[in-house]
Design a protein around this motif. Structure first.
Motif, PDB file in Angstrom:
ATOM      1  N   SER A 176       0.815  -1.222   0.000  1.00  0.00           N
ATOM      2  CA  SER A 176       0.000   0.000   0.000  1.00  0.00           C
ATOM      3  C   SER A 176       0.844   1.266   0.000  1.00  0.00           C
ATOM      4  O   SER A 176       0.357   2.342  -0.341  1.00  0.00           O
ATOM      5  CB  SER A 176      -0.927   0.007   1.220  1.00  0.00           C
ATOM      6  N   GLU A 177       2.128   1.148   0.389  1.00  0.00           N
ATOM      7  CA  GLU A 177       3.020   2.306   0.433  1.00  0.00           C
ATOM      8  C   GLU A 177       3.873   2.450  -0.820  1.00  0.00           C
ATOM      9  O   GLU A 177       4.515   3.478  -1.021  1.00  0.00           O
ATOM     10  CB  GLU A 177       3.969   2.198   1.639  1.00  0.00           C
ATOM     11  N   ARG A 178       3.891   1.417  -1.660  1.00  0.00           N
ATOM     12  CA  ARG A 178       4.881   1.327  -2.729  1.00  0.00           C
ATOM     13  C   ARG A 178       4.754   2.444  -3.757  1.00  0.00           C
ATOM     14  O   ARG A 178       5.752   3.039  -4.169  1.00  0.00           O
ATOM     15  CB  ARG A 178       4.742  -0.034  -3.413  1.00  0.00           C
ATOM     16  N   THR A 179       3.535   2.750  -4.186  1.00  0.00           N
ATOM     17  CA  THR A 179       3.365   3.768  -5.229  1.00  0.00           C
ATOM     18  C   THR A 179       3.880   5.116  -4.767  1.00  0.00           C
ATOM     19  O   THR A 179       4.599   5.810  -5.499  1.00  0.00           O
ATOM     20  CB  THR A 179       1.877   3.878  -5.624  1.00  0.00           C
ATOM     21  N   VAL A 182       7.817   5.068  -4.572  1.00  0.00           N
ATOM     22  CA  VAL A 182       8.477   5.113  -5.871  1.00  0.00           C
ATOM     23  C   VAL A 182       8.300   6.478  -6.520  1.00  0.00           C
ATOM     24  O   VAL A 182       9.201   6.989  -7.193  1.00  0.00           O
ATOM     25  CB  VAL A 182       7.951   3.984  -6.785  1.00  0.00           C
ATOM     26  N   ALA A 183       7.129   7.101  -6.333  1.00  0.00           N
ATOM     27  CA  ALA A 183       6.911   8.439  -6.887  1.00  0.00           C
ATOM     28  C   ALA A 183       7.904   9.437  -6.300  1.00  0.00           C
ATOM     29  O   ALA A 183       8.473  10.279  -7.009  1.00  0.00           O
ATOM     30  CB  ALA A 183       5.475   8.886  -6.619  1.00  0.00           C
ATOM     31  N   TRP A 184       8.149   9.351  -4.991  1.00  0.00           N
ATOM     32  CA  TRP A 184       9.090  10.274  -4.356  1.00  0.00           C
ATOM     33  C   TRP A 184      10.523   9.974  -4.772  1.00  0.00           C
ATOM     34  O   TRP A 184      11.355  10.892  -4.893  1.00  0.00           O
ATOM     35  CB  TRP A 184       8.930  10.214  -2.836  1.00  0.00           C
ATOM     36  N   VAL A 185      10.852   8.711  -5.014  1.00  0.00           N
ATOM     37  CA  VAL A 185      12.176   8.377  -5.526  1.00  0.00           C
ATOM     38  C   VAL A 185      12.373   8.970  -6.917  1.00  0.00           C
ATOM     39  O   VAL A 185      13.433   9.534  -7.239  1.00  0.00           O
ATOM     40  CB  VAL A 185      12.369   6.844  -5.557  1.00  0.00           C
ATOM     41  N   SER A 186      11.361   8.848  -7.757  1.00  0.00           N
ATOM     42  CA  SER A 186      11.447   9.416  -9.104  1.00  0.00           C
ATOM     43  C   SER A 186      11.583  10.931  -9.052  1.00  0.00           C
ATOM     44  O   SER A 186      12.349  11.532  -9.823  1.00  0.00           O
ATOM     45  CB  SER A 186      10.210   9.026  -9.915  1.00  0.00           C
ATOM     46  N   LEU A 187      10.857  11.554  -8.137  1.00  0.00           N
ATOM     47  CA  LEU A 187      10.966  12.998  -7.973  1.00  0.00           C
ATOM     48  C   LEU A 187      12.371  13.379  -7.528  1.00  0.00           C
ATOM     49  O   LEU A 187      12.951  14.366  -8.014  1.00  0.00           O
ATOM     50  CB  LEU A 187       9.939  13.485  -6.951  1.00  0.00           C
ATOM     51  N   ALA A 188      12.954  12.593  -6.618  1.00  0.00           N
ATOM     52  CA  ALA A 188      14.323  12.867  -6.159  1.00  0.00           C
ATOM     53  C   ALA A 188      15.308  12.790  -7.312  1.00  0.00           C
ATOM     54  O   ALA A 188      16.231  13.613  -7.418  1.00  0.00           O
ATOM     55  CB  ALA A 188      14.707  11.883  -5.056  1.00  0.00           C
ATOM     56  N   GLN A 189      15.113  11.823  -8.215  1.00  0.00           N
ATOM     57  CA  GLN A 189      15.998  11.702  -9.370  1.00  0.00           C
ATOM     58  C   GLN A 189      15.876  12.916 -10.293  1.00  0.00           C
ATOM     59  O   GLN A 189      16.883  13.453 -10.761  1.00  0.00           O
ATOM     60  CB  GLN A 189      15.683  10.427 -10.152  1.00  0.00           C
ATOM     61  N   VAL A 190      14.651  13.330 -10.563  1.00  0.00           N
ATOM     62  CA  VAL A 190      14.445  14.490 -11.434  1.00  0.00           C
ATOM     63  C   VAL A 190      15.062  15.740 -10.818  1.00  0.00           C
ATOM     64  O   VAL A 190      15.714  16.539 -11.505  1.00  0.00           O
ATOM     65  CB  VAL A 190      12.940  14.701 -11.700  1.00  0.00           C
ATOM     66  N   LEU A 191      14.884  15.918  -9.521  1.00  0.00           N
ATOM     67  CA  LEU A 191      15.478  17.081  -8.858  1.00  0.00           C
ATOM     68  C   LEU A 191      17.002  17.047  -8.965  1.00  0.00           C
ATOM     69  O   LEU A 191      17.643  18.092  -9.127  1.00  0.00           O
ATOM     70  CB  LEU A 191      15.049  17.123  -7.391  1.00  0.00           C
ATOM     71  N   GLY A 192      17.590  15.858  -8.898  1.00  0.00           N
ATOM     72  CA  GLY A 192      19.034  15.741  -9.066  1.00  0.00           C
ATOM     73  C   GLY A 192      19.485  16.196 -10.432  1.00  0.00           C
ATOM     74  O   GLY A 192      20.482  16.921 -10.575  1.00  0.00           O
ATOM     75  N   PHE A 193      18.736  15.821 -11.470  1.00  0.00           N
ATOM     76  CA  PHE A 193      19.074  16.245 -12.833  1.00  0.00           C
ATOM     77  C   PHE A 193      18.892  17.746 -13.016  1.00  0.00           C
ATOM     78  O   PHE A 193      19.616  18.382 -13.783  1.00  0.00           O
ATOM     79  CB  PHE A 193      18.214  15.493 -13.843  1.00  0.00           C
ATOM     80  N   GLY A 342       0.268   9.993  -6.423  1.00  0.00           N
ATOM     81  CA  GLY A 342      -0.419   9.368  -5.289  1.00  0.00           C
ATOM     82  C   GLY A 342      -1.918   9.605  -5.322  1.00  0.00           C
ATOM     83  O   GLY A 342      -2.707   8.644  -5.308  1.00  0.00           O
ATOM     84  N   PRO A 343      -2.371  10.880  -5.390  1.00  0.00           N
ATOM     85  CA  PRO A 343      -3.809  11.122  -5.485  1.00  0.00           C
ATOM     86  C   PRO A 343      -4.450  10.515  -6.732  1.00  0.00           C
ATOM     87  O   PRO A 343      -5.577  10.029  -6.686  1.00  0.00           O
ATOM     88  CB  PRO A 343      -3.897  12.652  -5.512  1.00  0.00           C
ATOM     89  N   LEU A 344      -3.744  10.529  -7.867  1.00  0.00           N
ATOM     90  CA  LEU A 344      -4.314   9.995  -9.103  1.00  0.00           C
ATOM     91  C   LEU A 344      -4.566   8.497  -9.003  1.00  0.00           C
ATOM     92  O   LEU A 344      -5.576   7.997  -9.521  1.00  0.00           O
ATOM     93  CB  LEU A 344      -3.382  10.285 -10.285  1.00  0.00           C
ATOM     94  N   THR A 345      -3.673   7.766  -8.335  1.00  0.00           N
ATOM     95  CA  THR A 345      -3.849   6.315  -8.232  1.00  0.00           C
ATOM     96  C   THR A 345      -4.971   5.929  -7.279  1.00  0.00           C
ATOM     97  O   THR A 345      -5.370   4.762  -7.236  1.00  0.00           O
ATOM     98  CB  THR A 345      -2.534   5.646  -7.770  1.00  0.00           C
ATOM     99  N   LYS A 346      -5.468   6.900  -6.514  1.00  0.00           N
ATOM    100  CA  LYS A 346      -6.644   6.632  -5.688  1.00  0.00           C
ATOM    101  C   LYS A 346      -7.936   6.748  -6.497  1.00  0.00           C
ATOM    102  O   LYS A 346      -8.986   6.257  -6.093  1.00  0.00           O
ATOM    103  CB  LYS A 346      -6.686   7.603  -4.508  1.00  0.00           C
ATOM    104  N   VAL A 347      -7.830   7.437  -7.648  1.00  0.00           N
ATOM    105  CA  VAL A 347      -8.992   7.610  -8.528  1.00  0.00           C
ATOM    106  C   VAL A 347      -8.943   6.639  -9.708  1.00  0.00           C
ATOM    107  O   VAL A 347      -9.953   6.051 -10.088  1.00  0.00           O
ATOM    108  CB  VAL A 347      -9.056   9.070  -9.047  1.00  0.00           C
TER     109      VAL A 347
END
Length: 530
Positions: A176-179, A182-193, A342-347
């Motif tokens: 239940s926490e995975r999405t 992973v979204a925050w990990v992807s955001l961290a990568q983009v911020l690094g770039f 996160g909010p989108l995957t709830k819909v």
């Protein structure tokens, strides 16, 4: 803690609690109940503190790649004036090559050692050493260009630890926490770039520094200028990251396998993992789809400056300014998209959002980049030697027959890929992790990371082999076809893009016996008193 959880589960089973069935805890209520029984609040805080360290690691590895990109060429030219552009290509390509070769190996190390800490500490130590070497290349003259390629290769090897980081993230989060994770990990990568080139620009006031002493003169070994600052920043952040992985801060709290043990009603984590076989068809389909998605993004990022100079007659200065602004805007759109996942995957269901949000928008971006204009692109003057100011028909004959690309088309295409890539890359990693189940995922995450590395390596090759010879029609037509083929493949395995199902009890006797058995983790011995 786990023994107490066992007793509570046995009581609930004997009392006929609705959330405990013959195969353990089922559904969302079962997952929530398992989470309550598996860890205390203090353990949960420690687990998430370690996950935040993983976020920082992903940010820092992306920054380590991007911070030096804009400074590699002028740094190389200062070290060895007259260096060829081929050396620049080697220096840039060495990073993804090192990551490609060592991602599966690091994943295998983490799986065999059953710990993420050791490979992460080793690669971070290598990252610090390689970054310091990059800042001290003046000591290696007259062979600085070879040492630069080697230093960038070592940084690529160290950044292969993102496969281990992704594997740990899968093991340390509930389904239940995975999405969200992973979204925050992807955001961290983009911020690094995004932050990397900004930090390199912030170091510009340091200037190029004093002239280098003759080769072999080591009287001034330490050097800080606008080129070496990137390496020193990397080394400092790498050292901070190394300290964060020491036991006082980073505590390995894996919970996915224990969640599966309770939800599936097994006696041990090993037994739960044994029965939960990953779906190889859907796993390899997701790896291929990830390659296609990253390839689309890398290709457009690589080609954007050349494409706009050819199609809109922009000068080099205009192309750099306008594309810099557009990429910054695209990064902001990507960050907003990551925050909304996160909010989108709830819909919307994750699988549907991946197909019709991620891949459909990415394919549409390629379609929008196929020139639709009524006439040809503006022609460059025949005697023009440098790129910019129009489409050079002397070196690109397709300029005379191709139609023009409009600015509106290009901006819409870039907006589509900014959203589509952000959705797609996050949801592929999320679904991939769930399809593999709670088993150690180091090797598989290494394969996924390697697919991204191959995309980054092939993007520039595709530009020279297809765009330069055949033009944007062939380039973006082929990427659109590839993207929609990947969408179709994902649609065909749509029903298999889910976690391994819990095995059904074969008989009522087996189910009853399962309810009476003691549930325990592999690392907890059975209580002799029972």
């Amino acid at each position: 803690m786990e023994k107490e959880a066992v007793k509570m589960l046995q009581c609930e089973a004997s009392e006929g609690n609705g959330s405990v069935g013959k195969n353990g805890l089922n559904g969302e209520a079962g997952a929530e109940r398992a989470a309550e029984l598996l860890e205390t609040e203090e353990q949960r805080r420690e687990r998430w503190r370690s996950v935040y360290v993983i976020y920082f690691t992903m940010f820092q590895m992306s920054l380590g790649f991007s911070i030096a990109l804009t400074g590699v060429w002028p740094y190389l030219d200062k070290l060895e004036p007259g260096s060829k552009k081929e050396v620049l290509g080697l220096a840039v390509g060495a990073n993804p090559l090192g990551q490609l070769l060592f991602s599966p190996l690091l994943g295998l190390w983490a799986n065999r050692a059953k710990t993420a800490r050791a490979p992460l500490l080793a690669t971070l130590a290598l990252f610090v050493v390689a970054s310091m070497l990059y800042s001290q290349l003046h000591l290696t003259r007259p062979y600085a260009k070879y040492w630069m390629v080697f230093a960038r290769f070592l940084i690529g090897v160290s950044s292969a630890n993102i496969a281990v980081a992704r594997s740990y993230l899968s093991a340390a989060t509930l389904v239940s926490e995975r999405t969200r994770a992973v979204a925050w990990v992807s955001l961290a990568q983009v911020l690094g770039f995004v932050v990397g080139p900004a930090l390199q620009a912030a170091a510009a006031p340091l200037g190029p520094g004093a002239p280098y002493p003759p080769p072999g003169d080591y009287s001034a070994p330490f050097r800080l200028d606008m080129y070496t600052a990137a390496g020193w920043i990397n080394a400092l952040l790498g050292l901070v990251n190394f300290v964060l992985f020491l036991p006082w801060c980073f505590k390995e709290r894996t919970i996915a396998a224990r969640e599966a043990m309770i939800v599936h009603g097994k006696n041990s984590e090993k037994e739960a993992l044994k029965e939960m076989k990953p779906d190889l068809v859907s796993s390899w389909t997701l790896v291929g789809a990830f390659f296609v998605l990253v390839f689309n993004f890398v290709l457009l990022e690589t080609l954007a400056t050349s494409l706009t100079m050819d199609q809109f007659a922009w000068s080099k200065k205009q192309a750099l300014e306008y594309m810099g602004a557009l990429m910054s805007a695209g990064a902001l759109v990507a960050c907003a998209t990551f925050a909304l996942i996160g909010p989108l995957t709830k819909v919307f269901e994750e699988r549907g959002l991946l197909l019709w949000g991620g891949f459909l928008l990415t394919g549409l971006a390629s379609v929008l980049c196929i020139p639709w204009g009524p006439g040809p692109p503006p022609a460059a003057p025949p005697a023009q030697l440098e790129a910019g100011g129009g489409c050079p028909a002397t070196t690109q004959p397709w300029c005379l027959t191709s139609r023009a690309l409009s600015v509106t088309q290009f901006f819409l295409g870039y907006a589509c890929i900014s959203v589509g890539y952000s959705l797609g890359v996050t949801l592929i990693q999320t679904i991939f992790s769930k399809v593999l189940g709670p088993r150690p995922q180091g090797v598989w995450m290494g394969v996924l990371t390697g697919a991204g590395c191959v995309s980054r390596a092939l993007g520039p090759v595709f530009v020279s082999a297809v765009y330069a010879r055949h033009g944007p029609d062939a380039t973006f037509g082929s990427t659109a076809a590839l993207t929609f083929a990947a969408l179709l493949a994902l649609r065909l395995v749509y029903g298999r893009l889910r976690p391994p199902p819990a095995p059904a009890a074969t008989t009522a006797t087996t189910a009853a016996a399962r309810e009476l058995r003691v549930l325990r983790s592999d690392d907890v011995e059975a209580d002799p008193a029972r």
